[in-house]
Design a protein around this motif. Structure first.
Motif, PDB file in Angstrom:
ATOM      1  N   VAL A 139       0.899  -1.299   0.059  1.00  0.00           N
ATOM      2  CA  VAL A 139      -0.010   0.069  -0.053  1.00  0.00           C
ATOM      3  C   VAL A 139       0.916   1.186  -0.157  1.00  0.00           C
ATOM      4  CG1 VAL A 139      -1.727   1.360   1.421  1.00  0.00           C
ATOM      5  CG2 VAL A 139      -1.835  -1.345   0.997  1.00  0.00           C
ATOM      6  N   GLY A 140       0.609   2.165  -0.902  1.00  0.00           N
ATOM      7  CA  GLY A 140       1.391   3.445  -1.020  1.00  0.00           C
ATOM      8  C   GLY A 140       2.479   3.495  -2.098  1.00  0.00           C
ATOM      9  N   GLU A 141       2.862   2.095  -2.617  1.00  0.00           N
ATOM     10  CA  GLU A 141       3.839   2.022  -3.289  1.00  0.00           C
ATOM     11  C   GLU A 141       3.325   2.309  -5.128  1.00  0.00           C
ATOM     12  OE1 GLU A 141       6.774  -1.673  -5.222  1.00  0.00           O
ATOM     13  OE2 GLU A 141       5.505  -1.927  -3.352  1.00  0.00           O
ATOM     14  N   THR A 142       4.257   2.752  -5.778  1.00  0.00           N
ATOM     15  CA  THR A 142       3.956   3.098  -7.330  1.00  0.00           C
ATOM     16  C   THR A 142       4.753   2.223  -8.218  1.00  0.00           C
ATOM     17  OG1 THR A 142       3.214   5.369  -6.657  1.00  0.00           O
ATOM     18  CG2 THR A 142       3.858   4.838  -8.976  1.00  0.00           C
ATOM     19  N   ARG A 143       4.218   1.758  -9.085  1.00  0.00           N
ATOM     20  CA  ARG A 143       5.148   1.317 -10.128  1.00  0.00           C
ATOM     21  C   ARG A 143       4.718   1.538 -11.542  1.00  0.00           C
ATOM     22  NH1 ARG A 143       5.149  -5.177  -8.431  1.00  0.00           N
ATOM     23  NH2 ARG A 143       6.412  -5.010  -6.349  1.00  0.00           N
ATOM     24  N   GLU A 144       5.594   1.515 -12.558  1.00  0.00           N
ATOM     25  CA  GLU A 144       5.090   2.040 -14.059  1.00  0.00           C
ATOM     26  C   GLU A 144       5.065   0.684 -14.959  1.00  0.00           C
ATOM     27  OE1 GLU A 144       7.318   5.147 -15.476  1.00  0.00           O
ATOM     28  OE2 GLU A 144       6.264   6.597 -14.156  1.00  0.00           O
ATOM     29  N   ALA A 145       4.264   0.702 -15.940  1.00  0.00           N
ATOM     30  CA  ALA A 145       4.351  -0.116 -16.986  1.00  0.00           C
ATOM     31  C   ALA A 145       4.145   0.466 -18.406  1.00  0.00           C
ATOM     32  CB  ALA A 145       2.917  -1.117 -16.663  1.00  0.00           C
ATOM     33  N   GLY A 146       4.814   0.075 -19.282  1.00  0.00           N
ATOM     34  CA  GLY A 146       4.743   0.322 -20.699  1.00  0.00           C
ATOM     35  C   GLY A 146       3.937  -0.515 -21.537  1.00  0.00           C
ATOM     36  N   LEU A 147       2.453   0.044 -21.687  1.00  0.00           N
ATOM     37  CA  LEU A 147       1.555  -0.651 -22.476  1.00  0.00           C
ATOM     38  C   LEU A 147       1.419  -0.035 -23.849  1.00  0.00           C
ATOM     39  CD1 LEU A 147      -1.642  -0.406 -19.870  1.00  0.00           C
ATOM     40  CD2 LEU A 147       0.401  -2.206 -20.215  1.00  0.00           C
ATOM     41  N   PRO A 148       0.855  -0.857 -24.663  1.00  0.00           N
ATOM     42  CA  PRO A 148       0.932  -0.284 -26.233  1.00  0.00           C
ATOM     43  C   PRO A 148       0.282   0.911 -26.378  1.00  0.00           C
ATOM     44  CG  PRO A 148       0.274  -2.694 -26.117  1.00  0.00           C
ATOM     45  CD  PRO A 148       0.342  -2.190 -24.681  1.00  0.00           C
ATOM     46  N   GLU A 149      -0.712   1.398 -25.480  1.00  0.00           N
ATOM     47  CA  GLU A 149      -1.277   2.479 -25.332  1.00  0.00           C
ATOM     48  C   GLU A 149      -0.525   3.643 -24.895  1.00  0.00           C
ATOM     49  OE1 GLU A 149      -2.332  -0.228 -24.119  1.00  0.00           O
ATOM     50  OE2 GLU A 149      -4.465  -0.523 -24.858  1.00  0.00           O
ATOM     51  N   GLY A 150       0.857   3.272 -24.147  1.00  0.00           N
ATOM     52  CA  GLY A 150       1.337   4.409 -23.465  1.00  0.00           C
ATOM     53  C   GLY A 150       1.882   4.054 -22.057  1.00  0.00           C
ATOM     54  N   LYS A 151       2.715   4.960 -21.349  1.00  0.00           N
ATOM     55  CA  LYS A 151       3.041   4.423 -19.995  1.00  0.00           C
ATOM     56  C   LYS A 151       2.001   4.750 -19.254  1.00  0.00           C
ATOM     57  CE  LYS A 151       7.278   5.908 -19.574  1.00  0.00           C
ATOM     58  NZ  LYS A 151       8.441   6.494 -19.246  1.00  0.00           N
ATOM     59  N   VAL A 152       1.934   3.915 -18.129  1.00  0.00           N
ATOM     60  CA  VAL A 152       0.839   3.956 -17.184  1.00  0.00           C
ATOM     61  C   VAL A 152       1.618   3.739 -15.593  1.00  0.00           C
ATOM     62  CG1 VAL A 152      -1.342   2.769 -15.948  1.00  0.00           C
ATOM     63  CG2 VAL A 152      -1.029   3.001 -18.513  1.00  0.00           C
ATOM     64  N   SER A 153       1.150   4.965 -14.822  1.00  0.00           N
ATOM     65  CA  SER A 153       1.979   4.735 -13.437  1.00  0.00           C
ATOM     66  C   SER A 153       0.589   4.224 -12.572  1.00  0.00           C
ATOM     67  CB  SER A 153       2.153   6.002 -13.077  1.00  0.00           C
ATOM     68  OG  SER A 153       2.273   6.135 -11.667  1.00  0.00           O
ATOM     69  N   LEU A 154       0.931   3.185 -11.748  1.00  0.00           N
ATOM     70  CA  LEU A 154       0.047   2.557 -10.750  1.00  0.00           C
ATOM     71  C   LEU A 154       0.229   2.847  -9.367  1.00  0.00           C
ATOM     72  CD1 LEU A 154      -1.740  -1.089 -11.308  1.00  0.00           C
ATOM     73  CD2 LEU A 154      -0.699  -0.223  -8.902  1.00  0.00           C
ATOM     74  N   THR A 155      -0.538   3.481  -8.564  1.00  0.00           N
ATOM     75  CA  THR A 155      -0.308   3.552  -7.136  1.00  0.00           C
ATOM     76  C   THR A 155      -1.229   2.687  -6.273  1.00  0.00           C
ATOM     77  OG1 THR A 155       0.549   5.932  -7.376  1.00  0.00           O
ATOM     78  CG2 THR A 155      -0.170   4.998  -5.169  1.00  0.00           C
ATOM     79  N   LEU A 156      -0.804   1.683  -5.619  1.00  0.00           N
ATOM     80  CA  LEU A 156      -1.656   0.938  -4.745  1.00  0.00           C
ATOM     81  C   LEU A 156      -2.395   1.824  -3.605  1.00  0.00           C
ATOM     82  CD1 LEU A 156      -2.648  -1.713  -4.307  1.00  0.00           C
ATOM     83  CD2 LEU A 156      -0.653  -2.440  -2.877  1.00  0.00           C
ATOM     84  N   ALA A 157      -3.651   2.014  -3.763  1.00  0.00           N
ATOM     85  CA  ALA A 157      -4.355   2.671  -2.674  1.00  0.00           C
ATOM     86  C   ALA A 157      -4.783   1.900  -1.403  1.00  0.00           C
ATOM     87  CB  ALA A 157      -5.292   3.307  -3.215  1.00  0.00           C
ATOM     88  N   GLY A 158      -5.085   0.553  -1.511  1.00  0.00           N
ATOM     89  CA  GLY A 158      -5.612  -0.513  -0.534  1.00  0.00           C
ATOM     90  C   GLY A 158      -5.602  -1.763  -1.254  1.00  0.00           C
ATOM     91  N   VAL A 159      -5.646  -2.868  -0.444  1.00  0.00           N
ATOM     92  CA  VAL A 159      -5.789  -3.961  -0.711  1.00  0.00           C
ATOM     93  C   VAL A 159      -6.599  -5.004   0.248  1.00  0.00           C
ATOM     94  CG1 VAL A 159      -3.705  -4.761   0.309  1.00  0.00           C
ATOM     95  CG2 VAL A 159      -4.460  -6.339  -1.554  1.00  0.00           C
ATOM     96  N   MET A 160      -7.492  -5.918  -0.156  1.00  0.00           N
ATOM     97  CA  MET A 160      -8.262  -6.789   0.490  1.00  0.00           C
ATOM     98  C   MET A 160      -7.745  -8.075   0.213  1.00  0.00           C
ATOM     99  SD  MET A 160     -10.418  -5.273   2.513  1.00  0.00           S
ATOM    100  CE  MET A 160     -11.660  -6.642   2.937  1.00  0.00           C
ATOM    101  N   ASN A 161      -6.981  -8.551   1.163  1.00  0.00           N
ATOM    102  CA  ASN A 161      -6.390 -10.070   0.986  1.00  0.00           C
ATOM    103  C   ASN A 161      -7.391 -11.212   1.003  1.00  0.00           C
ATOM    104  OD1 ASN A 161      -3.447  -8.992   2.981  1.00  0.00           O
ATOM    105  ND2 ASN A 161      -3.592  -9.194   0.883  1.00  0.00           N
ATOM    106  N   ARG A 162      -7.218 -12.100  -0.035  1.00  0.00           N
ATOM    107  CA  ARG A 162      -8.128 -13.254   0.069  1.00  0.00           C
ATOM    108  C   ARG A 162      -7.883 -14.486   1.019  1.00  0.00           C
ATOM    109  NH1 ARG A 162      -8.268 -18.006  -3.067  1.00  0.00           N
ATOM    110  NH2 ARG A 162     -10.513 -18.678  -3.746  1.00  0.00           N
ATOM    111  N   VAL A 163      -8.484 -14.886   1.901  1.00  0.00           N
ATOM    112  CA  VAL A 163      -8.100 -15.844   2.880  1.00  0.00           C
ATOM    113  C   VAL A 163      -9.064 -16.988   2.526  1.00  0.00           C
ATOM    114  CG1 VAL A 163      -7.895 -16.305   5.458  1.00  0.00           C
ATOM    115  CG2 VAL A 163      -7.381 -14.085   4.444  1.00  0.00           C
ATOM    116  N   ALA A 164      -8.297 -18.084   2.164  1.00  0.00           N
ATOM    117  CA  ALA A 164      -9.048 -19.205   2.226  1.00  0.00           C
ATOM    118  C   ALA A 164      -8.374 -20.185   2.870  1.00  0.00           C
ATOM    119  CB  ALA A 164      -9.088 -19.928   0.546  1.00  0.00           C
ATOM    120  N   PRO A 165      -9.422 -20.982   3.707  1.00  0.00           N
ATOM    121  CA  PRO A 165      -9.208 -22.119   4.571  1.00  0.00           C
ATOM    122  C   PRO A 165      -8.444 -23.308   3.823  1.00  0.00           C
ATOM    123  CG  PRO A 165     -11.394 -21.874   4.397  1.00  0.00           C
ATOM    124  CD  PRO A 165     -11.063 -20.845   3.456  1.00  0.00           C
TER     125      PRO A 165
END
Length: 306
Positions: free
Chosen positions: A94-120
């Motif tokens: 959470v809070g980390e930023t990463r970048e990806a180069g897509l065919p449509e152009g460069k995209v910056s992704l910042t993680l705002a939150g995550v809900m972890n999947r917990v399976a027994p």
């Protein structure tokens, strides 16, 4: 019917094992099915780091409007949003930023939150709730799934072996076959096809290739006749084999079985029992039952080697 069988080649003399591929369990599919068992028991918890299957909330920045959004939700690794961005999020905190180069152009992704999947882990209690006969534990459920895989693979892999075995049993047996019996079996099947087509508002002899498509694997009435004539001789032999096998294995089909078949046919195809009987005369039913019984006996023999 005047045709009869004089001598039957013992199918157990035919070596079919070399024709069968060894069964190799699909462990990945098996584990996936076991994980499905836990789906009703999955819970979601706020987390800090993304793993595959987690629910992600992020902010996207890009010159491409499609990927310039303040708030986006997706499940990491599901392929339902954008596969490269989903994969990029895996391992982020959470809070980390990463970048990806897509065919449509460069995209910056910042993680705002995550809900972890917990399976027994799968449990015996989960298996019990499936209410499968004779299956009460995870180990038994795994064995059940493995047997389903084996049966599915056998259904595909046994086709050529069954053809070879049937061919060798017929060629190694002795029959007295009458042309009129062969012709009668073909004409009965043609009449059945005529009735089915008439019930759909068509005339069999006048059907177009498009009308045959999805109904019968031919393109014309003349092809249908040729196909039935080609298969008719072997079908007559298989019928006689089925009759002979039934003498020793207690298989029987008669009026009671026919009645049950008609009731099931009428229900499945949503037609009246009168229409079901018209499309499936008793003589056709009996012929097909004993022809099918020959296949069943030979297929069960092959099954012993799989």
């Amino acid at each position: 019917m005047k045709s009869r069988i004089l001598k039957v080649k013992d199918y157990r003399e035919v070596d079919v094992e070399p024709l069968l591929r060894p069964f190799v369990p699909d462990e990945t599919a098996l584990e996936a099915e076991l994980r499905r068992l836990t789906n009703p028991y999955i819970r979601w918890e706020p987390g800090e780091e993304v793993s595959a299957g987690d629910q992600v909330v992020c902010r996207l920045l890009s010159d491409c409007p499609r990927y310039n959004k303040e708030k986006v939700r997706f499940v990491a690794g599901s392929g339902m949003f954008q596969r490269e961005l989903e994969n990029l999020s895996i391992g982020m905190r959470v809070g980390e930023t990463r970048e990806a180069g897509l065919p449509e152009g460069k995209v910056s992704l910042t993680l705002a939150g995550v809900m972890n999947r917990v399976a027994p882990e799968p449990s015996d209690e989960m298996v019990e709730k499936l209410e499968l006969d004779g299956v009460h534990t995870v180990a038994e459920y795994r064995a059940y799934l493995l047997e389903q895989q084996r049966e599915a693979a056998f259904g595909q892999d046994s086709f050529e072996a069954l053809k070879k075995l049937t061919r060798e049993v017929i060629s190694g047996s002795e029959f007295i076959l009458y042309r009129e019996d062969w012709a009668e079996a073909i004409n009965r099947e043609l009449d059945r096809c005529r009735t089915l087509c008439r019930q759909e508002g068509m005339v069999l002899e006048e059907m177009t290739p498009e009308q045959f498509q999805g109904r019968i694997p031919v393109k014309s009435y003349h092809e249908l006749v040729a196909m039935l004539q080609y298969d008719g001789w072997d079908n007559l032999c298989r019928y006689l084999l089925g009759r002979r096998y039934a003498e020793t294995d207690s298989f029987h089909s008669g009026e009671a079985e026919y009645k049950a078949f008609i009731a099931d046919y009428a229900k499945t195809w949503r037609v009246s029992e009168e229409s079901a009987r018209e499309a499936n005369p008793f003589e056709n039913f009996i012929f097909n039952e004993y022809t099918g019984h020959a296949y069943t006996v030979l297929r069960n023999y092959i099954r012993e080697f799989y």
